[in-house]
Design an enzyme around this catalytic site. Structure first.
Site, PDB file in Angstrom:
ATOM      1  N   ASP A  53      15.753  19.496 -21.802  1.00 44.91           N
ATOM      2  CA  ASP A  53      17.178  19.167 -21.904  1.00 44.91           C
ATOM      3  C   ASP A  53      18.090  20.033 -21.036  1.00 44.91           C
ATOM      4  OD1 ASP A  53      16.888  21.586 -23.181  1.00 44.91           O
ATOM      5  OD2 ASP A  53      16.923  20.724 -25.192  1.00 44.91           O
TER       6      ASP A  53
ATOM      7  N   GLU B 129       8.733  16.146 -23.872  1.00 43.19           N
ATOM      8  CA  GLU B 129       9.491  16.684 -25.014  1.00 43.19           C
ATOM      9  C   GLU B 129      10.710  15.811 -25.307  1.00 43.19           C
ATOM     10  OE1 GLU B 129      11.886  20.484 -25.360  1.00 43.19           O
ATOM     11  OE2 GLU B 129       9.993  21.249 -26.103  1.00 43.19           O
TER      12      GLU B 129
ATOM     13  N   GLU C 158      22.788  20.832 -24.125  1.00 39.67           N
ATOM     14  CA  GLU C 158      21.433  20.265 -24.183  1.00 39.67           C
ATOM     15  C   GLU C 158      21.342  18.988 -25.019  1.00 39.67           C
ATOM     16  OE1 GLU C 158      22.140  23.505 -24.692  1.00 39.67           O
ATOM     17  OE2 GLU C 158      21.172  24.500 -22.994  1.00 39.67           O
TER      18      GLU C 158
ATOM     19  N   HIS D  45      20.130  33.743 -26.353  1.00 39.16           N
ATOM     20  CA  HIS D  45      20.727  33.365 -25.071  1.00 39.16           C
ATOM     21  C   HIS D  45      21.615  32.129 -25.108  1.00 39.16           C
ATOM     22  CE1 HIS D  45      18.424  29.681 -24.285  1.00 39.16           C
ATOM     23  NE2 HIS D  45      17.461  30.258 -24.962  1.00 39.16           N
TER      24      HIS D  45
ATOM     25  N   ARG E 227      24.241  29.160 -25.120  1.00 39.08           N
ATOM     26  CA  ARG E 227      25.665  29.134 -24.734  1.00 39.08           C
ATOM     27  C   ARG E 227      26.594  29.203 -25.945  1.00 39.08           C
ATOM     28  NH1 ARG E 227      24.321  27.048 -19.983  1.00 39.08           N
ATOM     29  NH2 ARG E 227      25.798  27.326 -18.278  1.00 39.08           N
TER      30      ARG E 227
ATOM     31  N   HIS F 112      17.930  38.012 -21.740  1.00 36.54           N
ATOM     32  CA  HIS F 112      18.130  36.948 -20.741  1.00 36.54           C
ATOM     33  C   HIS F 112      19.020  37.517 -19.629  1.00 36.54           C
ATOM     34  CE1 HIS F 112      19.631  33.158 -19.085  1.00 36.54           C
ATOM     35  NE2 HIS F 112      18.712  32.501 -19.776  1.00 36.54           N
TER      36      HIS F 112
HETATM   37  C1  UD1 Z   1      19.397  27.333 -19.496  1.00 37.23           C
HETATM   38  C2  UD1 Z   1      19.382  25.941 -20.122  1.00 37.23           C
HETATM   39  C3  UD1 Z   1      18.996  26.046 -21.581  1.00 37.23           C
HETATM   40  C4  UD1 Z   1      17.705  26.819 -21.764  1.00 37.23           C
HETATM   41  C5  UD1 Z   1      17.805  28.158 -21.058  1.00 37.23           C
HETATM   42  C6  UD1 Z   1      16.465  28.833 -21.112  1.00 37.23           C
HETATM   43  C7  UD1 Z   1      21.078  24.453 -19.162  1.00 37.23           C
HETATM   44  C8  UD1 Z   1      22.432  23.911 -19.282  1.00 37.23           C
HETATM   45  N1  UD1 Z   1      20.715  25.365 -20.080  1.00 37.23           N
HETATM   46  O1  UD1 Z   1      20.429  28.076 -20.137  1.00 37.23           O
HETATM   47  O2  UD1 Z   1      18.800  24.739 -22.097  1.00 37.23           O
HETATM   48  O3  UD1 Z   1      17.507  27.031 -23.128  1.00 37.23           O
HETATM   49  O4  UD1 Z   1      18.149  27.954 -19.692  1.00 37.23           O
HETATM   50  O5  UD1 Z   1      16.564  30.189 -20.820  1.00 37.23           O
HETATM   51  O6  UD1 Z   1      20.342  24.057 -18.292  1.00 37.23           O
HETATM   52  N2  UD1 Z   1      21.663  33.528 -14.600  1.00 37.23           N
HETATM   53  C9  UD1 Z   1      21.384  34.644 -13.854  1.00 37.23           C
HETATM   54  N3  UD1 Z   1      20.061  34.903 -13.549  1.00 37.23           N
HETATM   55  C10 UD1 Z   1      19.056  34.074 -13.965  1.00 37.23           C
HETATM   56  C11 UD1 Z   1      19.366  32.948 -14.716  1.00 37.23           C
HETATM   57  C12 UD1 Z   1      20.685  32.689 -15.033  1.00 37.23           C
HETATM   58  O7  UD1 Z   1      22.280  35.372 -13.466  1.00 37.23           O
HETATM   59  O8  UD1 Z   1      17.881  34.365 -13.674  1.00 37.23           O
HETATM   60  C13 UD1 Z   1      23.057  33.227 -14.902  1.00 37.23           C
HETATM   61  C14 UD1 Z   1      23.529  31.954 -14.157  1.00 37.23           C
HETATM   62  O9  UD1 Z   1      24.035  32.224 -12.896  1.00 37.23           O
HETATM   63  C15 UD1 Z   1      24.611  31.446 -15.068  1.00 37.23           C
HETATM   64  C16 UD1 Z   1      24.168  31.931 -16.451  1.00 37.23           C
HETATM   65  O10 UD1 Z   1      23.179  32.925 -16.268  1.00 37.23           O
HETATM   66  O11 UD1 Z   1      25.828  32.059 -14.757  1.00 37.23           O
HETATM   67  C17 UD1 Z   1      23.598  30.812 -17.296  1.00 37.23           C
HETATM   68  O12 UD1 Z   1      22.485  30.241 -16.625  1.00 37.23           O
HETATM   69  P1  UD1 Z   1      22.145  28.672 -16.779  1.00 37.23           P
HETATM   70  O13 UD1 Z   1      20.878  28.389 -16.076  1.00 37.23           O
HETATM   71  O14 UD1 Z   1      23.337  27.844 -16.413  1.00 37.23           O
HETATM   72  O15 UD1 Z   1      21.991  28.462 -18.330  1.00 37.23           O
HETATM   73  P2  UD1 Z   1      21.149  29.269 -19.403  1.00 37.23           P
HETATM   74  O16 UD1 Z   1      22.091  29.827 -20.403  1.00 37.23           O
HETATM   75  O17 UD1 Z   1      20.195  30.158 -18.745  1.00 37.23           O
HETATM   76  N1  UDP Z   2       9.726  34.101 -22.929  1.00 35.35           N
HETATM   77  C1  UDP Z   2       9.116  34.897 -21.969  1.00 35.35           C
HETATM   78  N2  UDP Z   2       9.627  36.157 -21.738  1.00 35.35           N
HETATM   79  C2  UDP Z   2      10.703  36.636 -22.422  1.00 35.35           C
HETATM   80  C3  UDP Z   2      11.314  35.806 -23.388  1.00 35.35           C
HETATM   81  C4  UDP Z   2      10.805  34.530 -23.620  1.00 35.35           C
HETATM   82  O1  UDP Z   2       8.127  34.505 -21.328  1.00 35.35           O
HETATM   83  O2  UDP Z   2      11.112  37.770 -22.177  1.00 35.35           O
HETATM   84  C5  UDP Z   2       9.209  32.746 -23.139  1.00 35.35           C
HETATM   85  C6  UDP Z   2       8.844  32.371 -24.567  1.00 35.35           C
HETATM   86  O3  UDP Z   2       7.491  32.647 -24.820  1.00 35.35           O
HETATM   87  C7  UDP Z   2       9.161  30.870 -24.631  1.00 35.35           C
HETATM   88  C8  UDP Z   2      10.203  30.671 -23.565  1.00 35.35           C
HETATM   89  O4  UDP Z   2      10.259  31.861 -22.807  1.00 35.35           O
HETATM   90  O5  UDP Z   2       8.040  30.088 -24.257  1.00 35.35           O
HETATM   91  C9  UDP Z   2      11.539  30.367 -24.178  1.00 35.35           C
HETATM   92  O6  UDP Z   2      12.511  30.392 -23.196  1.00 35.35           O
HETATM   93  P1  UDP Z   2      14.043  30.494 -23.535  1.00 35.35           P
HETATM   94  O7  UDP Z   2      14.211  31.143 -24.860  1.00 35.35           O
HETATM   95  O8  UDP Z   2      14.695  31.095 -22.360  1.00 35.35           O
HETATM   96  O9  UDP Z   2      14.499  28.961 -23.582  1.00 35.35           O
HETATM   97  P2  UDP Z   2      14.506  27.854 -24.738  1.00 35.35           P
HETATM   98  O10 UDP Z   2      13.128  27.669 -25.227  1.00 35.35           O
HETATM   99  O11 UDP Z   2      15.465  28.295 -25.789  1.00 35.35           O
HETATM  100  O12 UDP Z   2      15.033  26.633 -24.052  1.00 35.35           O
END
Ligand code: UD1
Ligand code: UDP
Length: 397
Positions: free
Chosen positions: A106, A128, A142, A217, A219, A250
């Site tokens: 998602d 999924e 999501e 993590h 939003r 995160h």
């Molecule tokens: C995203 C997914 C969420 C998932 C999560 C897993 C969307 C909308 N959300 O959320 O469904 O659960 O990933 O972890 O797709 N950023 C960094 N470095 C990184 C990654 C992200 O700085 O390595 C920053 C991005 O620039 C952004 C913020 O973190 O400003 C959020 O990143 P984003 O990928 O938009 O959403 P997540 O909260 O990571």
């Molecule tokens: N995970 C990882 N390293 C970490 C934290 C989480 O490999 O430091 C893995 C965890 O085992 C799981 C996945 O990341 O499989 C979950 O990712 P995240 O929580 O970012 O996203 P979500 O599942 O909520 O979309």
């Protein structure tokens, strides 16, 4: 865009879109099955929505992306991310011979990947499928991403019978729904079988203490709710010096702005960078309790029988709540303290949450998904001498 390519023209190409860490984990077994297939081959597209974390996971599984769209920008807004993904994926799909697109879950990469597949009349498989909270703002964005993917997809790979039933209630055609199990269980088994003894990360010396593992993590938890989680962790550490708390953070700067000021100097709390998948699973197995708002962690913990206090008010994964492993506690300090206290001090309460369940799958989900795609993409109808455009329309619902 970085490109690495070596195509076999006798096989159908299935483009696999990977944006974030959980997509990398849950699609790794699918990519491995595609790599082993005699009929299909993967085109692995990393959007790099999470550049470093996807690279980390891929290297754990020995996977290299064929294309890297490098879309991550610091503090990027959802609409900017969607725009750049749409331009890159739309163009890419229009210039490649692709028989099907696979997306997972998602995220924005998944949703825009699905939308661009539709714009190019390429059939879409949704891994999924069918998860719903029925609250459009939680998880945000999501819940609507996955709901819209259900309108776009031709094949819906539901992890459980419960999620398949939710799809039927939305009038998704029965013959396009497949209960495959969740590929996270495949990933978990694959990695656990290869785990080497690891030291506890983050400078934690005493492995004999009870360990609480935390991830947060989402939003909708950014800001006040996340500060409330941090405060609860601080109080747990103060009142339970016999416990170690590990929090791999995160990389989102907004997460760190809530966590670091409250917890950086707290005794018993260890903040660290995201762990490699093998390190994380090792820590998960060693942990006593998990506090998390993560989707994937809820599923893995259910498979391993590790109690999770879910830092959300609702979950689209009620199967784990029913199995007894997950308890919804939200983000209020008092609620987190009360429920953690129960698990630390009441043996019966604790044991009741450690039974575990294979409700999310038997570890063969990716195999099932790829067998279905092989049959569908190689069916007689599909092999008629028609143009690729007609072949694509044939699959679009
Ligand atoms: C995203 C997914 C969420 C998932 C999560 C897993 C969307 C909308 N959300 O959320 O469904 O659960 O990933 O972890 O797709 N950023 C960094 N470095 C990184 C990654 C992200 O700085 O390595 C920053 C991005 O620039 C952004 C913020 O973190 O400003 C959020 O990143 P984003 O990928 O938009 O959403 P997540 O909260 O990571
Ligand atoms: N995970 C990882 N390293 C970490 C934290 C989480 O490999 O430091 C893995 C965890 O085992 C799981 C996945 O990341 O499989 C979950 O990712 P995240 O929580 O970012 O996203 P979500 O599942 O909520 O979309």
């Amino acid at each position: 865009m970085k490109i690495q390519n070596n195509r076999n023209h006798l096989k159908d190409t299935v483009a696999v879109i990977v944006g974030t860490r959980p997509e990398a984990i849950k699609l790794a077994p699918v990519i491995q099955q595609l790599q082993a297939s005699k009929k299909l081959q993967p085109l692995i597209i990393s959007t790099s929505q999470h550049g470093d974390m996807v690279g980390q996971i891929f290297s754990n599984f020995g996977i290299t992306a064929d294309l890297d769209l490098e879309v991550m920008r610091p503090r990027q807004k959802l609409w900017d991310l969607s725009a750049i993904l749409s331009t890159e994926l739309g163009r890419l799909f229009s210039t490649r011979q692709i028989s099907a697109v696979l997306v997972q879950g998602d995220t924005t990469s998944a949703f825009i990947g699905g939308l661009c597949a539709f714009y190019n009349k390429i059939p879409l498989g949704h891994v999924e499928a069918g998860l719903r909270s029925h609250n459009r703002y939680s998880p945000f964005p999501e819940e609507l991403n996955r709901t819209m993917l259900s309108r776009l997809a031709s094949w819906h790979f539901a992890p459980t019978e419960y999620t398949a039933e939710l799809l039927r209630k939305e009038n998704i055609p029965e013959n396009s729904i497949y209960v495959s199990g969740n590929t996270v269980v495949d990933a978990l088994h694959w990695m656990v079988d290869r785990l080497k003894p690891q030291n506890l990360p983050g400078g934690m010396m005493d492995g004999s203490r009870k360990l609480i593992l935390v991830t947060c993590h989402r939003r909708e938890n950014l800001g006040l709710p996340m500060r409330s989680v941090a405060l609860a962790i601080k109080y747990i550490a103060e009142s339970h010096p016999e416990v170690n708390i590990l929090f791999p953070m995160h990389p989102n700067p907004l997460v760190r702005e809530s966590i670091i000021p409250i917890l950086a100097h707290q005794r018993g709390v260890f903040l660290c960078e995201p762990l490699n998948y093998d390190e994380f699973l090792d820590v998960l197995q060693k942990s006593h309790i998990v506090l998390s708002d993560s989707g994937g962690v809820q599923e893995e913990a259910t498979a391993l029988g590790k109690p999770v206090l879910v830092l959300r008010r609702e979950t689209e994964r009620p199967e784990g709540v029913e199995a007894g492993t997950l308890r919804l506690v939200g983000t209020d300090v008092q609620d987190i303290l009360r429920e953690t206290e129960k698990l630390l001090t009441n043996e019966d309460e604790y044991l009741a949450m450690t039974k575990g369940s294979n409700i999310y799958g038997d570890g063969h989900a990716a195999e099932k998904i790829i067998r279905i795609l092989e049959d569908q993409l190689n069916s007689n109808e599909c092999c008629l001498p028609i143009s690729s455009d007609e072949k694509r329309v044939h699959f679009a619902h």
